[in-house]
Design a protein around this motif. Sequence first.
Motif, PDB file in Angstrom:
ATOM      1  N   GLN A  81      -1.633  -6.878  -2.213  1.00  0.00           N
ATOM      2  CA  GLN A  81      -1.844  -8.036  -3.202  1.00  0.00           C
ATOM      3  C   GLN A  81      -2.225  -9.263  -2.630  1.00  0.00           C
ATOM      4  N   CYS A 100      -3.443 -12.109  -9.518  1.00  0.00           N
ATOM      5  CA  CYS A 100      -3.649 -11.542  -8.212  1.00  0.00           C
ATOM      6  C   CYS A 100      -4.553 -10.192  -8.321  1.00  0.00           C
ATOM      7  N   THR A 101      -5.126  -9.827  -7.336  1.00  0.00           N
ATOM      8  CA  THR A 101      -5.940  -8.537  -7.170  1.00  0.00           C
ATOM      9  C   THR A 101      -5.156  -7.606  -6.108  1.00  0.00           C
ATOM     10  N   GLY A 102      -5.108  -6.450  -6.349  1.00  0.00           N
ATOM     11  CA  GLY A 102      -4.347  -5.492  -5.402  1.00  0.00           C
ATOM     12  C   GLY A 102      -4.175  -4.392  -6.041  1.00  0.00           C
ATOM     13  N   TRP A 103      -3.423  -3.204  -5.209  1.00  0.00           N
ATOM     14  CA  TRP A 103      -3.085  -1.913  -5.740  1.00  0.00           C
ATOM     15  C   TRP A 103      -2.055  -1.324  -4.970  1.00  0.00           C
ATOM     16  N   ASN A 104      -1.483  -0.280  -5.327  1.00  0.00           N
ATOM     17  CA  ASN A 104      -0.404   0.263  -4.578  1.00  0.00           C
ATOM     18  C   ASN A 104      -1.113   1.571  -3.986  1.00  0.00           C
ATOM     19  N   HIS A 107       0.124 -13.191  -0.655  1.00  0.00           N
ATOM     20  CA  HIS A 107      -0.390 -12.142   0.139  1.00  0.00           C
ATOM     21  C   HIS A 107       0.394 -11.036   0.494  1.00  0.00           C
ATOM     22  N   THR A 163       2.416  -1.578  -0.975  1.00  0.00           N
ATOM     23  CA  THR A 163       1.292  -2.222  -1.852  1.00  0.00           C
ATOM     24  C   THR A 163       0.337  -3.079  -0.955  1.00  0.00           C
TER      25      THR A 163
END
Length: 389
Positions: free
Chosen positions: A270, A176-180, A288, A268
Amino acid sequence: MQQHDVLIVGGGMIGAATALSLAELGLKVVMFEQHQPQAFSNEQAFDLRVSAISLASENLLQDLGAWQQIHQWRACPYRRLGVWESELAYAEFNADAINQPHLGHIVENRLIQLSLWQQAKQHQGIKLILGQPITDINQQTDSIAVDTEQERFIARLVVAADGANSFVRQQAKIGCTGWNYQQSAMLINVKTEFPQQDITWQQFTPSGPLAMLPLLGNHASLVWYEHKDRIKQLAQLTNDELTAQIAQHFPAKLGEIEVVDKGYFPLTRQHANKYVQGNVVLLGDAAHTINPLAGQGVNLGFKDVLALRNAIADAIANGTSWHSATVLNNYEQVRRKDNLLMMTAMDGLYATFSNDSPILKAVRNIGLFAAQRVPPTIKNKVLAYACGL
């Protein structure tokens, strides 16, 4: 060992809707979930977790036989959507503009899940497995095995509907790609001075948006977006102290309120690197998670359900292999583009409205001012898209 068609891991709103959708196509479905949803009674307080169910999601729930029961329990319609930052820049969208009786309903998540479960329990094509955690998943040439501590299940396809921390996704080695985000969201159920309203609104402030979602009677769900540390402080207040804080920060149009319940969660983003890996397909939060600014999370999940159902239904109708890579990749192509578009739009809103620059503030207000005055054809197309039509 019995052969099944589809194993669905996760019996929440998205998992249960998927189980019904695929069972209606004649497939043998097994759904795994740890706990069944709590039964409903009229005396129960409103749950904190609610969703703004779009017209498209409502149509899907009607197709699955779940909407009538949800509506009999508790579902609050809203006809208008208001957005503003200052009094001079106010944009409002109305159901009349797209010839609909409403834009959507605010519904408790548990009631959606519960109604879907009632339908699933009555369906001969669905087997429910409760309280058996998945221990292992093994992909084979043309099938896939799912193990619990008690038994092994073999099927053609595994659907991961087990949420943002999906065990199935991890077992399939899908990254996964993502961030808080720097903000958290506080959910606050309140009793209201005013009776049930037909509008849901959102005000943008320098510290974060403030939102009101109407509930039945003299009730509402408030959403307070703020920096994580500030939300943690607010969560420690008594209900009376929080009521006083709401009076200071929320707009006067809210009227007098009384806090009934509260909770909070971090924001978040994601996105799974792929939605399909062999005999595994991801739906909903397993694929997602999105900034909840426009309340599109569960609606995107229901769009996933509909897209997977349509892809498999077309294959069955054409006499081709319904679980082939081609069919599953068609599902991913349809949904990945739409999900990414919505995620990017929400990030753009978040970045634009979380910046206190005087120049950006002027641009925002001009944008909202213009949104209220664009030609009706353009405004209505945007509204129809947001409603999933």
